[in-house]
Design a protein around this motif. Structure first.
Motif, PDB file in Angstrom:
ATOM      1  N   THR A   1       7.008 -16.951  -2.185  1.00 45.63           N
ATOM      2  CA  THR A   1       6.178 -15.818  -1.772  1.00 45.63           C
ATOM      3  C   THR A   1       6.455 -15.466  -0.316  1.00 45.63           C
ATOM      4  N   VAL A   2       6.563 -14.169  -0.028  1.00 42.91           N
ATOM      5  CA  VAL A   2       6.630 -13.673   1.345  1.00 42.91           C
ATOM      6  C   VAL A   2       5.465 -12.714   1.533  1.00 42.91           C
ATOM      7  N   THR A   3       4.730 -12.883   2.659  1.00 44.84           N
ATOM      8  CA  THR A   3       3.640 -11.976   2.993  1.00 44.84           C
ATOM      9  C   THR A   3       3.869 -11.424   4.391  1.00 44.84           C
ATOM     10  N   ALA A   4       3.543 -10.138   4.581  1.00 44.71           N
ATOM     11  CA  ALA A   4       3.703  -9.465   5.870  1.00 44.71           C
ATOM     12  C   ALA A   4       2.944  -8.150   5.827  1.00 44.71           C
ATOM     13  N   ASP A   5       2.823  -7.502   6.980  1.00 42.95           N
ATOM     14  CA  ASP A   5       2.255  -6.154   7.013  1.00 42.95           C
ATOM     15  C   ASP A   5       3.310  -5.109   6.694  1.00 42.95           C
ATOM     16  N   LYS A   6       4.590  -5.453   6.978  1.00 39.90           N
ATOM     17  CA  LYS A   6       5.672  -4.485   6.792  1.00 39.90           C
ATOM     18  C   LYS A   6       6.951  -5.220   6.426  1.00 39.90           C
TER      19      LYS A   6
ATOM     20  N   GLY B   1       0.799  -1.218   0.000  1.00 43.64           N
ATOM     21  CA  GLY B   1       0.000   0.000   0.000  1.00 43.64           C
ATOM     22  C   GLY B   1       0.827   1.262   0.000  1.00 43.64           C
ATOM     23  N   LEU B   2       2.036   1.199   0.572  1.00 41.08           N
ATOM     24  CA  LEU B   2       2.914   2.368   0.684  1.00 41.08           C
ATOM     25  C   LEU B   2       4.355   1.904   0.590  1.00 41.08           C
ATOM     26  N   LEU B   3       5.132   2.543  -0.260  1.00 37.94           N
ATOM     27  CA  LEU B   3       6.544   2.196  -0.428  1.00 37.94           C
ATOM     28  C   LEU B   3       7.367   3.465  -0.309  1.00 37.94           C
TER      29      LEU B   3
ATOM     30  N   LEU C   1       4.813  -1.012   3.278  1.00 32.69           N
ATOM     31  CA  LEU C   1       3.771  -1.136   4.296  1.00 32.69           C
ATOM     32  C   LEU C   1       2.451  -1.580   3.700  1.00 32.69           C
ATOM     33  N   THR C   2       1.641  -2.233   4.501  1.00 32.05           N
ATOM     34  CA  THR C   2       0.254  -2.581   4.238  1.00 32.05           C
ATOM     35  C   THR C   2       0.130  -3.681   3.175  1.00 32.05           C
ATOM     36  N   ASN C   3      -0.246  -4.857   3.638  1.00 33.06           N
ATOM     37  CA  ASN C   3      -0.477  -6.006   2.756  1.00 33.06           C
ATOM     38  C   ASN C   3       0.690  -6.256   1.805  1.00 33.06           C
TER      39      ASN C   3
ATOM     40  N   GLY D   1       1.313  -9.572  10.056  1.00 38.05           N
ATOM     41  CA  GLY D   1       0.772 -10.482   9.059  1.00 38.05           C
ATOM     42  C   GLY D   1      -0.458 -11.150   9.613  1.00 38.05           C
ATOM     43  N   ASN D   2      -0.820 -12.271   9.037  1.00 38.04           N
ATOM     44  CA  ASN D   2      -2.027 -12.946   9.464  1.00 38.04           C
ATOM     45  C   ASN D   2      -1.732 -14.407   9.789  1.00 38.04           C
TER      46      ASN D   2
END
Length: 179
Positions: free
Chosen positions: A103-108, A68-70, A87-89, A129-130
């Motif tokens: 694949t890597v997933t995180a909130d930040k 969402g934000l870089l 940041l964000t998803n 993350g989730n």
């Protein structure tokens, strides 16, 4: 930014076996390029900071980053970015030289770069993350909070660290390791 995108590939290399040696003699190869798209963006020439907001997609020849934000901090001398924050998803997808998706997933995701006493340090720290950051490919799932990838050593580490080794379909086994 290329380093943040390649974090997925570098970190999963240990989970693969007998990787072929890369051919560095490619002829007529185009120079590496990273494209960044977003709904809004700006560059602050005073702070040398680039900011991309809303539906951010960064791509290069090997990986794609969604967030969402870089924010990218460029050093005054115009050299290597010293800090990149997504940041964000945050989702980073890489197709490695074997055609495998990582694949890597995180909130930040925070990438830091420094050279101290002629030693290059490149670290990517994934948080949130989730329920926590996750790195995954066909062989393994790694989670931790934070999940830290040292690009120089290609080692993941973290607190609440967990690894799930996937077995081929039909084997019925899943192995886990945790502290």
């Amino acid at each position: 930014l290329l380093m943040l995108l390649l974090a997925v590939n570098g970190g999963f290399a240990w989970a693969q076996t007998n990787a072929p040696v890369a051919n560095s003699s490619a002829t007529n190869a185009s120079p590496p390029q990273t494209d960044i798209y977003s709904d809004h963006g700006y560059f602050d020439g005073n702070t040398r900071q680039m900011v991309y907001e809303g539906n951010v997609v960064a791509t290069d020849a090997k990986a794609t980053l969604h967030c969402g934000l870089l924010t990218v901090n460029l050093p005054p001398d115009g050299g290597h970015p010293t800090n990149i924050v997504a940041l964000t998803n945050v989702v980073i997808v890489n197709i490695d030289e074997k055609g495998q998706t990582n694949t890597v997933t995180a909130d930040k995701a925070v990438y830091t770069y420094s050279v101290v006493n002629s030693v290059t340090n490149e670290i990517v720290t994934f948080t949130g993350g989730n329920p926590m950051p996750k790195a995954e490919n066909a062989q393994v799932i790694i989670t931790g909070e934070p999940l830290v990838l040292n690009l120089a050593t290609r080692i993941y580490s973290g607190s609440n660290y967990r690894t799930v080794f996937k077995h081929p379909a039909g084997s019925g086994n899943v192995n886990e390791s945790s502290p």
